[in-house]
Scaffold this motif. Structure first.
Motif, mmCIF file in Angstrom:
data_model
loop_
_atom_site.group_PDB
_atom_site.id
_atom_site.type_symbol
_atom_site.label_atom_id
_atom_site.label_comp_id
_atom_site.label_asym_id
_atom_site.label_seq_id
_atom_site.Cartn_x
_atom_site.Cartn_y
_atom_site.Cartn_z
ATOM 1 N N ALA A 46 -3.578 3.827 -3.894
ATOM 2 C CA ALA A 46 -3.565 3.572 -2.457
ATOM 3 C C ALA A 46 -2.813 4.662 -1.695
ATOM 4 O O ALA A 46 -2.491 4.483 -0.523
ATOM 5 N N LYS A 69 0.838 -1.191 0.000
ATOM 6 C CA LYS A 69 0.000 0.000 0.000
ATOM 7 C C LYS A 69 0.878 1.248 0.000
ATOM 8 O O LYS A 69 0.518 2.276 -0.554
ATOM 9 N N ILE A 103 -9.423 -0.050 1.120
ATOM 10 C CA ILE A 103 -9.497 1.414 1.175
ATOM 11 C C ILE A 103 -10.933 1.883 0.977
ATOM 12 O O ILE A 103 -11.390 2.824 1.618
ATOM 13 N N HIS A 163 -6.646 -3.499 -0.465
ATOM 14 C CA HIS A 163 -6.172 -2.863 0.750
ATOM 15 C C HIS A 163 -7.301 -2.327 1.625
ATOM 16 O O HIS A 163 -7.055 -1.598 2.583
#
Lengths: 313, 344
Positions: free
Chosen positions: B191, B111, B143, B141
Motif C-alpha cells: 500500500a 495504509k 488501491i 484499501h
C-alpha cells in the motif's frame, strides 16, 4: 483427486469384510435360536430341524460366513428370518427415514452450533462465552431419551402443537412428515449442537490467536473480514472433522431417538432384529450403517482436500 | 545539530518545531499486561512490558530499538502501529494521536504504516495464496479496482522483492523462510506506506539469507523513502542499518544515541555491557569484556529505582531510590543513569 478417491474406496473394502466378520460372529455367539423365534416356543424338534436346514444353520460357521459374504458382494444380503422378506427391500424402506433424521439433525447442529461457537470464541471469556459453555455441557450431559421425553411433555402435552410420535414419508405428505420430524431432530441434534459449538469455539480460539490473524489486522482488514475470511475459513477443517467423526456416534443416537418417537428407521429396525434374533436382518442393517460411516469418512477426507491447500498432491 | 536532538526532550514540554520533521512521536507510553493468578479474583499482578517510553522518529530515518528478549521491544513495536493498545500514553503519528482514531479511521491509517513480523512461517495465512495475501492489502484499501489491475500490481510487488511473479498462485508452505519473508515484505509495502516497523525481520532466518533480506529492506527504504523502526537484538545488524539507536531494558529506554556514537562510546552502563558482549577478534578489547551477572529481573516485580541496578557494575545505593529519567547528556544523546560521574 480421482486417484486418491479410488485408493480410499479400495482401502474401505477390508474394513467392510472385517466388520462383516465381526457382525456375523456376534450373531452366532448370541444366545437364542432363530428356529424358536420363527416357530414359537413350543415347536416340535422336527420342525425346528427343518427350519435350521432351510436357513443353512446346520453348516459350519465359516461356510455360513463365506456363503453370506459371497452373496452380499452380489447385492443379496439374505432374507429376514422372521418375515422372509429380502433384507434389501426392508432396508430400502428404512434407510430414508434414518437418512432424513441424521441429515436434519446435522443441519440443525451446524446452523445453530457454528454461529454459537464463533460468538463464544470472539467474545471469549465474556458472559456470552460462559452461557454457551454451560448450555453445551448441559446438552451433552442429557441422554437422548430424556430430552425426547421432555420435548414430548412440552410440545405435545403442554402446548399441544406436535404429534408425540409416528411417521409419514416425506413424499406422501411433506408438512406432516416435518411435523413428525421436529422433535426427533431436536432430540438427536441438541447434543450435536453442543459438540459442534464447542469444537467451533476451540478451533476459532486457536486460529484467532495465530500470527496471521495479527497480520490480517495489520493489513487494515475489517474485523468482520478478519473473523470470516481468515478466522472461520481456517477453522473450517477442524469443524468439518468433528462433523464427520460424529456421524458414527449419531447412528447410535438414532437408535434411541427412533425408539422414543416410533420412527421406522434403521436404528429401530436393528434393535428389533436383535430382540427377534433376526440375524439376517441385523447383519444387513449393521452393514448399511458401517457403509454409511465409511462414505461419510470418505466425504470428510474429500472436504479436507478441498479446504486445505497443503494436503493437495 | 538540529538533526540530533534526542526524543527525550519532548517529554519536558517541548514542541518539536516543524523543521525536525517528526513522523512518529511516542509520549509516556506504558503497556501493562494482566497476569492470571491461581486465584479466582480479578487480576492483581501485572507485567510491565513497556514503561514510560518516550522518543520520536524523524521522517526518513531508521530508528533502531535494541534489547534482550523480554525487554519489551516487540510490544513497543506493535503499539507503534496500534496492533496493541498502550495502557497509557500517546502515540502521535504525523501529529495525530492514534488512540483517538476509531476503528474505521485506524484501518484507513494502516495504509500508511506497516509491519514486518519476526516469524515468516506463522505470520502468513497458510490457506491463502501469496497473490491473495498481498492482493488483500490492495483490495482493502481500494488501491486497485479490478482483479486484473490487482494481479498486475501483485506481480510487480513480487518482482520488487526479488521473487518471480509466477509465485502469486502458490501457497506459503511452498516457500523457504527467506522467500516467505520476501513475501511478507511485499505485503508490507503493497500500500506504499510511509512508515514501517520491522520486528526482528531476519532473526528467524538462516545467516546466509539474513544479509539478502537486510539489503532488500535497505534498498526499499532508500527507494521508497521509508521511515523505519527497526527492532533487533543483533547489534551487528543494527549497526548496518540504523541511523539512531534506542536501548531498552525491562520495558524502559536506557539510552538513545546516533548509531556511530553509540557503537564508539556507549554511555549507559547497560549499553556498555551489551556492546562488550559482542564477540570481537581484537584481543585487547576482549579483555575488557563486561559480563553481566544474573538474569534480567522479572517484569512482574521490577527492582525499585533504576531497573538495571541489580546487574549494573556501577550501581550505588542512590540507584535504588529514584527511577533515573532519560536525560540529555550531550547534544546528540540521552541516557537514563544518575551516575554522571562515570561520564568523565
Amino acid at each position: 483427486m480421482l486417484k486418491m478417491l479410488i485408493l480410499r474406496i479400495i482401502q474401505s473394502i477390508p474394513v467392510l469384510v472385517i466388520v462383516g466378520a465381526v457382525v456375523f460372529s456376534i450373531a452366532v455367539a448370541l444366545p437364542g435360536d432363530p428356529s424358536l423365534i420363527i416357530l414359537g416356543e413350543n415347536a416340535p424338534e422336527v420342525e425346528r430341524q427343518r427350519i435350521r436346514l432351510e436357513l443353512g444353520l446346520d453348516r459350519p460357521v465359516l461356510v455360513q460366513f463365506g456363503d453370506w459374504m459371497f452373496k452380499a458382494v452380489q447385492g443379496d444380503i439374505g432374507k429376514s428370518y422372521k418375515t422372509g422378506e429380502p433384507v434389501v427391500s426392508v432396508l430400502a424402506a428404512r434407510i430414508p427415514v434414518t437418512l432424513q433424521l441424521a441429515f436434519l439433525s446435522m443441519l440443525f447442529a451446524v446452523v445453530v452450533g457454528v454461529p454459537l461457537g464463533m460468538i463464544a470464541a470472539i467474545k471469549r471469556n465474556s458472559w456470552v462465552d460462559a452461557v454457551v459453555s454451560v448450555l453445551s455441557v448441559s446438552a451433552l450431559a442429557m441422554p437422548f431419551f430424556w430430552v425426547g421425553i421432555l420435548l414430548i411433555m412440552l410440545f405435545t402435552l403442554k402446548l399441544r402443537l406436535l404429534p408425540p410420535f409416528g411417521y409419514v414419508p416425506f413424499s406422501e405428505d411433506p408438512v406432516q412428515n416435518l411435523r413428525f420430524m421436529i422433535m426427533p431432530v431436536l432430540t438427536l441434534g441438541s447434543a450435536y449442537v453442543a459438540l459442534v459449538a464447542r469444537q467451533t469455539r476451540a478451533a476459532m480460539v486457536q486460529v484467532l490467536s495465530s500470527d496471521y490473524i495479527r497480520t490480517a489486522r495489520a493489513k487494515g482488514a475489517s474485523e468482520l473480514r478478519v473473523v470470516t475470511v481468515h478466522g472461520f475459513r481456517n477453522a473450517l477443517v477442524a469443524i468439518v472433522t468433528v462433523i464427520g467423526l460424529q456421524f458414527a456416534g449419531m447412528m447410535g443416537g438414532a437408535v434411541v431417538t427412533e425408539t422414543v418417537f416410533q420412527l421406522p428407521g434403521l436404528g429401530r429396525m436393528i434393535t428389533n432384529a436383535i430382540f427377534d434374533r433376526d440375524y439376517g436382518l441385523m447383519q444387513g442393517g449393521v452393514l448399511v450403517v458401517v457403509l454409511g460411516v465409511i462414505i461419510v469418512n470418505l466425504l470428510t477426507d474429500m472436504a479436507y482436500w478441498l479446504l486445505d491447500p497443503r494436503i493437495q498432491r | 545539530m538540529l538533526y540530533a536532538v534526542p526524543a527525550g526532550l519532548s517529554l519536558r514540554g517541548w514542541n518539536m518545531p516543524d523543521q525536525f520533521n517528526v513522523l512518529l512521536e511516542v509520549r509516556n507510553v506504558r503497556k501493562f499486561f494482566g497476569v492470571r493468578g491461581k486465584s479466582v479474583l480479578p487480576t492483581a499482578k501485572y507485567v510491565q512490558a513497556v514503561n514510560e517510553v518516550n522518543f520520536s522518529v524523524r521522517r526518513g530515518e531508521v530508528f533502531s530499538v535494541v534489547g534482550e528478549s523480554g525487554s519489551g521491544k516487540t510490544t513497543l513495536g506493535q503499539m507503534l502501529i496500534r496492533l496493541l493498545d498502550p495502557s497509557d500514553g500517546e502515540i502521535m503519528f504525523d501529529g495525530v494521536d492514534l488512540m483517538t482514531l476509531d476503528d474505521q479511521q485506524m484501518r484507513r491509517a494502516r495504509k500508511r504504516m506497516q509491519i514486518i513480523f519476526q516469524d515468516p512461517y506463522s505470520s502468513l495465512n497458510p490457506y491463502m495464496t501469496v497473490g491473495d495475501a498481498i492482493g488483500e492489502v490492495l483490495e482493502v484499501h481500494g488501491i486497485t479496482k479490478t482483479t486484473a489491475e490487482r494481479d498486475q500490481r501483485v506481480d510487480d510487488l513480487l518482482e520488487t522483492v526479488g521473487l518471480r511473479s509466477a509465485t502469486s498462485v502458490r501457497y506459503p508452505h511452498e516457500f523457504s523462510g527467506g522467500q516467505r519473508q520476501r513475501i511478507a515484505i511485499a505485503r508490507a509495502i503493497a500500500a506504499n506506506p510511509e512508515f514501517l516497523v520491522a520486528d526482528e525481520p531476519v532473526s528467524a532466518l538462516d545467516v546466509s539469507v539474513q544479509a539478502q533480506i537486510l539489503n532488500l529492506i535497505s534498498d526499499l527504504r532508500a527507494s521508497m523513502g521509508l521511515t523505519m523502526v527497526f527492532i533487533s537484538h543483533d547489534l551487528a545488524v543494527v549497526r548496518h542499518i540504523a541511523d539512531r539507536v534506542a536501548v531498552m531494558y525491562l520495558g524502559r529506554i536506557m539510552e538513545i544515541a546516533d548509531v556511530d556514537e553509540f557503537f564508539d562510546r556507549p554511555l549507559h552502563p547497560y549499553s556498555q555491557a551489551l556492546l562488550s558482549a559482542v564477540p570481537t577478534p581484537d584481543i585487547r578489547r576482549s579483555k575488557q569484556r563486561q559480563v553481566l551477572s544474573g538474569e534480567i529481573a522479572s517484569p512482574m516485580s521490577p527492582p525499585s529505582g533504576c531497573v538495571f541496578r541489580t546487574r549494573c557494575p556501577h550501581a550505588i545505593e542512590a540507584c535504588a531510590g529514584v527511577v533515573p529519567p532519560l536525560e540529555l547528556k550531550s547534544a546528540t544523546r540521552s541516557s537514563a543513569c544518575i551516575r554522571d560521574d562515570l561520564l568523565k
